[in-house]
Design an enzyme around this catalytic site. Structure first.
Site, PDB file in Angstrom:
ATOM      1  N   PRO A 191       0.801  -0.990   0.269  1.00  9.03           N
ATOM      2  CA  PRO A 191       0.050   0.283   0.249  1.00  9.03           C
ATOM      3  C   PRO A 191       1.089   1.173  -0.233  1.00  9.03           C
ATOM      4  O   PRO A 191       1.689   1.475   0.696  1.00  9.03           O
ATOM      5  CB  PRO A 191      -0.953  -0.180   1.488  1.00  9.03           C
ATOM      6  CG  PRO A 191      -0.800  -1.737   1.546  1.00  9.03           C
ATOM      7  CD  PRO A 191       0.411  -2.084   1.131  1.00  9.03           C
ATOM      8  N   GLU A 192       0.329   2.297  -0.897  1.00  8.94           N
ATOM      9  CA  GLU A 192       1.132   3.395  -0.858  1.00  8.94           C
ATOM     10  C   GLU A 192       0.382   4.399  -0.406  1.00  8.94           C
ATOM     11  O   GLU A 192      -0.459   3.918  -0.292  1.00  8.94           O
ATOM     12  CB  GLU A 192       1.641   3.777  -2.332  1.00  8.94           C
ATOM     13  CG  GLU A 192       2.577   2.523  -3.145  1.00  8.94           C
ATOM     14  CD  GLU A 192       2.724   2.899  -4.591  1.00  8.94           C
ATOM     15  OE1 GLU A 192       2.491   4.207  -4.645  1.00  8.94           O
ATOM     16  OE2 GLU A 192       2.957   1.789  -5.646  1.00  8.94           O
ATOM     17  N   LYS A 216       3.655   6.508   4.718  1.00 12.23           N
ATOM     18  CA  LYS A 216       2.819   4.966   4.214  1.00 12.23           C
ATOM     19  C   LYS A 216       2.721   4.041   6.158  1.00 12.23           C
ATOM     20  O   LYS A 216       2.423   3.173   6.051  1.00 12.23           O
ATOM     21  CB  LYS A 216       3.678   3.903   4.038  1.00 12.23           C
ATOM     22  CG  LYS A 216       4.078   4.187   2.220  1.00 12.23           C
ATOM     23  CD  LYS A 216       4.736   3.289   1.598  1.00 12.23           C
ATOM     24  CE  LYS A 216       5.556   3.999   0.269  1.00 12.23           C
ATOM     25  NZ  LYS A 216       6.308   3.226  -0.563  1.00 12.23           N
ATOM     26  N   HIS A 234      -4.333 -15.965   9.632  1.00 11.98           N
ATOM     27  CA  HIS A 234      -3.635 -14.373   9.408  1.00 11.98           C
ATOM     28  C   HIS A 234      -4.056 -13.785   9.862  1.00 11.98           C
ATOM     29  O   HIS A 234      -2.854 -12.283   9.842  1.00 11.98           O
ATOM     30  CB  HIS A 234      -3.082 -14.105   7.635  1.00 11.98           C
ATOM     31  CG  HIS A 234      -3.350 -15.798   7.473  1.00 11.98           C
ATOM     32  ND1 HIS A 234      -1.996 -16.666   7.132  1.00 11.98           N
ATOM     33  CD2 HIS A 234      -3.741 -16.148   6.337  1.00 11.98           C
ATOM     34  CE1 HIS A 234      -1.896 -17.319   6.212  1.00 11.98           C
ATOM     35  NE2 HIS A 234      -2.766 -17.298   5.787  1.00 11.98           N
ATOM     36  N   ARG A 251       1.585 -11.793   4.905  1.00  8.82           N
ATOM     37  CA  ARG A 251       2.610 -11.929   3.884  1.00  8.82           C
ATOM     38  C   ARG A 251       3.649 -11.703   5.592  1.00  8.82           C
ATOM     39  O   ARG A 251       4.693 -11.959   5.605  1.00  8.82           O
ATOM     40  CB  ARG A 251       3.119 -10.947   3.710  1.00  8.82           C
ATOM     41  CG  ARG A 251       2.918 -11.102   2.175  1.00  8.82           C
ATOM     42  CD  ARG A 251       3.613 -11.907   1.168  1.00  8.82           C
ATOM     43  NE  ARG A 251       4.617 -12.760   0.627  1.00  8.82           N
ATOM     44  CZ  ARG A 251       5.015 -11.403  -0.266  1.00  8.82           C
ATOM     45  NH1 ARG A 251       4.273 -10.687  -1.350  1.00  8.82           N
ATOM     46  NH2 ARG A 251       6.179 -11.429  -0.565  1.00  8.82           N
ATOM     47  N   ARG A 303      21.785  16.276  -8.195  1.00 11.92           N
ATOM     48  CA  ARG A 303      21.528  14.920  -7.836  1.00 11.92           C
ATOM     49  C   ARG A 303      22.272  14.174  -8.882  1.00 11.92           C
ATOM     50  O   ARG A 303      21.531  14.113 -10.254  1.00 11.92           O
ATOM     51  CB  ARG A 303      20.084  14.336  -7.107  1.00 11.92           C
ATOM     52  CG  ARG A 303      20.076  14.922  -5.818  1.00 11.92           C
ATOM     53  CD  ARG A 303      20.493  14.421  -4.847  1.00 11.92           C
ATOM     54  NE  ARG A 303      19.690  14.483  -3.971  1.00 11.92           N
ATOM     55  CZ  ARG A 303      19.670  13.467  -2.527  1.00 11.92           C
ATOM     56  NH1 ARG A 303      19.535  12.392  -2.419  1.00 11.92           N
ATOM     57  NH2 ARG A 303      18.745  14.107  -1.723  1.00 11.92           N
ATOM     58  N   ARG A 334      13.814  -2.308  -9.735  1.00 14.11           N
ATOM     59  CA  ARG A 334      11.697  -2.092  -9.670  1.00 14.11           C
ATOM     60  C   ARG A 334      11.230  -2.753 -10.684  1.00 14.11           C
ATOM     61  O   ARG A 334      12.099  -1.930 -12.200  1.00 14.11           O
ATOM     62  CB  ARG A 334      11.629  -1.024  -8.981  1.00 14.11           C
ATOM     63  CG  ARG A 334      12.014  -0.618  -7.063  1.00 14.11           C
ATOM     64  CD  ARG A 334      11.723  -1.352  -6.418  1.00 14.11           C
ATOM     65  NE  ARG A 334      10.073  -2.021  -6.367  1.00 14.11           N
ATOM     66  CZ  ARG A 334       9.483  -1.066  -5.258  1.00 14.11           C
ATOM     67  NH1 ARG A 334      10.005  -0.003  -4.567  1.00 14.11           N
ATOM     68  NH2 ARG A 334       8.457  -1.133  -5.160  1.00 14.11           N
TER      69      ARG A 334
END
Length: 276
Positions: free
Chosen positions: A2-3, A60, A93, A112, A155, A264
């Site tokens: 989840p973001e 988050k 769970h 998880r 950067r 990613r």
């Protein structure tokens, strides 16, 4: 994982479900979920009798503000909260249960088992815990194109990994970084410090608008995400590149490709996001 939009949606739904409720007792079925204090019995004891006064999001993380303490929770990959009656069947769970004095329960379920909970005295949660080194909130008014430009200046890091760095900008994950870069027309491998002023402005606008739209639609349910009421998000239906490998770009018709950036999986339109 989840973001920002998903966590914000969970926070908003939980506010209406558990704010004002008092904890009668706590059941912990998987000790490693609790990191602070390192004594699970102390964790349970400290929570008894405290009332949930507010629930907020930082990056988050979900923050449950209690009378004396703040419970900081991270859902990680598949953690979820739900509110139930005490006699409702307990799903597999389910690792932590907060039993309220009114007979309802807030249950934390995590297939998880990567989620975490930290309990800190009020005022300490931002200085000694996982919130201590977080960057700017992209939906806060303080996040301006100028602030973004300063974060990127000089950067050499590729722009995508930098946007995923929670010490720079919080709440962005794979989904919303891919979407934001596509909307801004920026290749994910472009060095952050090489973005032009116009690109910085476009990127700022795309980050904010993408996150706002996702929050309005309850987040993205790509795999298992649901909000505090067990409802799926809808923003996955509006995704322009993420998860759309081999499909046609909605802007130019070119085929969306997927490759790896900074470890990613990354989705782009090779025509709209040229690496130059």
């Amino acid at each position: 994982m989840p973001e920002l939009p998903e966590v914000e949606t969970v926070v908003r739904t939980l506010r209406g479900l558990v704010m004002g409720k008092t904890i009668e007792r706590v059941s912990v079925h998987l000790a490693r979920i609790v990191r602070q204090p390192d004594d699970v019995e102390a964790f349970k004891s400290l929570l008894v009798g405290q009332t949930i006064q507010d629930i907020q999001r930082r990056a988050k993380f979900i923050q449950f503000f209690l009378n004396e303490d703040v419970l900081v929770s991270h859902l990680r990959m598949e953690g979820r909260y739900g509110v139930y009656q005490a006699d409702d069947p307990v799903e597999k769970h389910t690792h932590v249960v907060f039993h309220f004095t009114d007979g309802t329960e807030l249950r934390y379920r995590d297939v998880r088992q990567f989620g975490t909970m930290d309990l800190f005295p009020k005022g300490k949660e931002t200085t000694i815990g996982p919130l201590a080194k977080l960057g700017v909130e992209p939906l806060d008014k303080s996040f301006t194109p100028e602030v973004l430009g300063k974060l990127l200046k000089g950067r050499s890091t590729k722009i995508k990994p930098l946007l995923l760095n929670q010490e720079c900008i919080v709440g962005l994950g794979n989904i919303y970084v891919d979407e934001s870069l596509f909307k801004a027309g920026i290749h994910p491998e472009k060095p952050a410090g090489k973005l032009t002023d116009k690109e910085v402005i476009r990127l700022h606008e795309s980050i904010v608008s993408t996150l706002q739209e996702a929050v309005e639609q309850g987040g993205s349910s790509i795999k298992s995400y649901v909000n505090g009421q067990g409802e799926m998000g809808m923003f996955q239906q509006s995704l322009l590149v993420y998860g759309r490998k081999d499909e046609a770009c909605t802007k130019c018709g070119a085929e969306i490709i997927r490759f790896v950036v900074g470890g990613r999986g990354t989705h782009i339109c090779p025509d709209c996001q040229k690496n130059q």
